[in-house]
Design a protein around this motif. Structure first.
Motif, short mmCIF file in Angstrom:
data_model
loop_
_atom_site.label_atom_id
_atom_site.label_comp_id
_atom_site.label_asym_id
_atom_site.label_seq_id
_atom_site.Cartn_x
_atom_site.Cartn_y
_atom_site.Cartn_z
N VAL A 1 7.20 10.80 -0.46
CA VAL A 1 5.81 11.24 -0.32
C VAL A 1 5.56 11.50 1.16
O VAL A 1 5.86 10.65 1.99
CB VAL A 1 4.84 10.16 -0.85
N ILE A 2 5.01 12.66 1.47
CA ILE A 2 4.72 12.98 2.86
C ILE A 2 3.21 13.06 3.06
O ILE A 2 2.56 13.95 2.50
CB ILE A 2 5.40 14.29 3.28
N GLY A 3 2.70 12.11 3.82
CA GLY A 3 1.26 11.96 3.98
C GLY A 3 0.75 10.79 3.17
O GLY A 3 0.62 10.91 1.96
N THR A 4 0.48 9.67 3.82
CA THR A 4 0.07 8.48 3.07
C THR A 4 -1.43 8.24 3.19
O THR A 4 -1.88 7.14 3.49
CB THR A 4 0.83 7.23 3.54
N GLY A 5 -2.19 9.30 2.98
CA GLY A 5 -3.63 9.14 2.83
C GLY A 5 -3.92 8.56 1.45
O GLY A 5 -3.03 8.04 0.78
N ASN A 6 -5.16 8.68 1.03
CA ASN A 6 -5.53 8.14 -0.28
C ASN A 6 -4.77 8.82 -1.41
O ASN A 6 -4.33 8.16 -2.35
CB ASN A 6 -7.03 8.31 -0.51
N LEU A 7 -4.60 10.14 -1.30
CA LEU A 7 -3.90 10.84 -2.37
C LEU A 7 -2.43 10.42 -2.43
O LEU A 7 -1.93 10.07 -3.50
CB LEU A 7 -4.02 12.36 -2.17
N GLY A 8 -1.76 10.43 -1.30
CA GLY A 8 -0.36 9.99 -1.26
C GLY A 8 -0.20 8.58 -1.79
O GLY A 8 0.70 8.30 -2.60
N THR A 9 -1.09 7.70 -1.37
CA THR A 9 -1.04 6.31 -1.83
C THR A 9 -1.25 6.23 -3.34
O THR A 9 -0.55 5.49 -4.04
CB THR A 9 -2.11 5.48 -1.10
N ALA A 10 -2.20 7.02 -3.84
CA ALA A 10 -2.45 7.03 -5.28
C ALA A 10 -1.19 7.48 -6.04
O ALA A 10 -0.83 6.88 -7.06
CB ALA A 10 -3.61 7.97 -5.62
#
Lengths: 210, 210
Positions: free
Chosen positions: B93-102
């Motif tokens: 996963v590239i980008g661990t914002g809320n969406l990536g974390t979800a």
DNA sequence: TAGATTGTTAATCGATTAACAATC
DNA sequence: TAGATTGTTAATCGATTAACAATC
């Protein structure tokens, strides 16, 4: 803006789904101060066929100029108006996990008329919290909010096992559209629109197509 | 399990997209200890036409029994095998914002063979963090990881403005599939599969269809 | 003007649905 | 046996693509 004939709502779902991409290209053209853009150019940027772009744009009622293309401002307005993205759409998010939180912050929504006015969660430590100016309420307030605020869209990001239960509440409160991010097949009366955002089916495509 | 003839990869995308729903129904039937399930029953649970279900299931090579239906265990295996969901697929996963974390926590992935082995972010305060046993690395480690760990799928949840730049790195490192959650149209060589998960286009459908 | 682009009408392509014989 | 369900072949439906006259 000359709308000439009002083309009935005879746009296919695939056409509707492509319109936002066109709008992206057009908005970028507008930032570059282009006055005019051709279907050919839009097509090449998106790797589509020019004929498909022309056919799609036609549903918005836009009229282009042979040899020249479409007026950029006019085209932007035509698409936004066709998509109803020039009007506010009140929405709520149910389930403020990571996915719900991500959607509250998704820039493509607010920019295009979606107005998320509240979120809901059953966990007491989330209730009362504020996510990007969106207040989280207890589930018990759900029904009241839908009725009083004429909410159009409910964005459903609760765990699958609660999806149908929450849906029943939404339907009883008179919601007209549910955006379903769970894997559950929701049972609703025929007048309620459910749009399923199905990550599993996309993952299936990835898995099969290599 | 009798696979008889091996039906070429002649499943359409819509068919592939429906298979996970069938699998859901079938897994639930298995939990209820049902030995056998008919296409008619699957169809009614999902509000589809029985003929469509039969046609779709046929691509997996399953053979049913007239008057009876399909063997539940056999059907489960057939679909999982067709989707390659019985094998591991290494992903990042590239980008661990809320969406990536979800997405890292999305149960439908891990259950079906997706093995997210790392995440990446450019923000120093996120690097080194651990999300559900998935370690977050600095972007500088991205290329190395793809090469050394034979990553199949890159899940892209970075802000749109960095999407193409990150994509170039992914492509150079030899990625074969990118799951694009940004609004950006990515430019990649033809051998790289890009699947766009386009929330704007779904929002368009909701906005137009009421 | 010459030529690029639009918009319309027709042809093609592919997915869904229908029909029905085979079968357990 | 009778009848429900499968699986195959054919028909329908709808979206995409092609062809081309109109036009600026």
């Amino acid at each position: 803006m000359k709308n000439k004939k009002f083309s009935q709502i005879d746009a296919s779902i695939p056409t509707i789904r492509r319109l936002p991409s066109y709008l992206n290209v057009i908005r970028r053209a507008l930032e570059k101060d282009l006055k005019v853009i051709s279907g050919t150019v839009i097509a090449s940027e998106l790797e589509l066929e020019p004929i498909q772009v022309r056919k799609d744009l036609a549903v918005t009622g836009i009229v282009g100029k042979p040899r020249v293309g479409y007026d950029v401002k006019e085209l932007k307005t035509a698409i936004e108006s066709f998509l109803n993205w020039d009007k506010k759409h009140k929405a709520i998010v149910i389930g403020t996990g990571n996915l719900g939180t991500a959607l509250i912050g998704y820039p493509g929504f607010r920019q295009n008329g979606m107005d998320i006015i509240a979120s809901f969660d059953s966990s007491p430590e989330k209730v009362g919290k504020n996510i990007l100016n969106v207040q989280t309420y207890d589930m018990s307030k759900l029904s009241e909010m839908i009725k009083n605020e004429s909410i159009e869209i409910a964005i459903l990001t609760v765990p699958s096992e609660f999806a149908q239960e929450v849906t029943n509440t939404l339907v009883d409160a008179g919601i007209s559209a549910i955006w379903n991010f769970t894997n559950e097949k929701l049972k609703v009366p025929s007048e309620v629109l459910v749009l399923r955002e199905d990550l599993s089916s996309s993952y299936a495509v990835l898995s099969v197509c290599k």
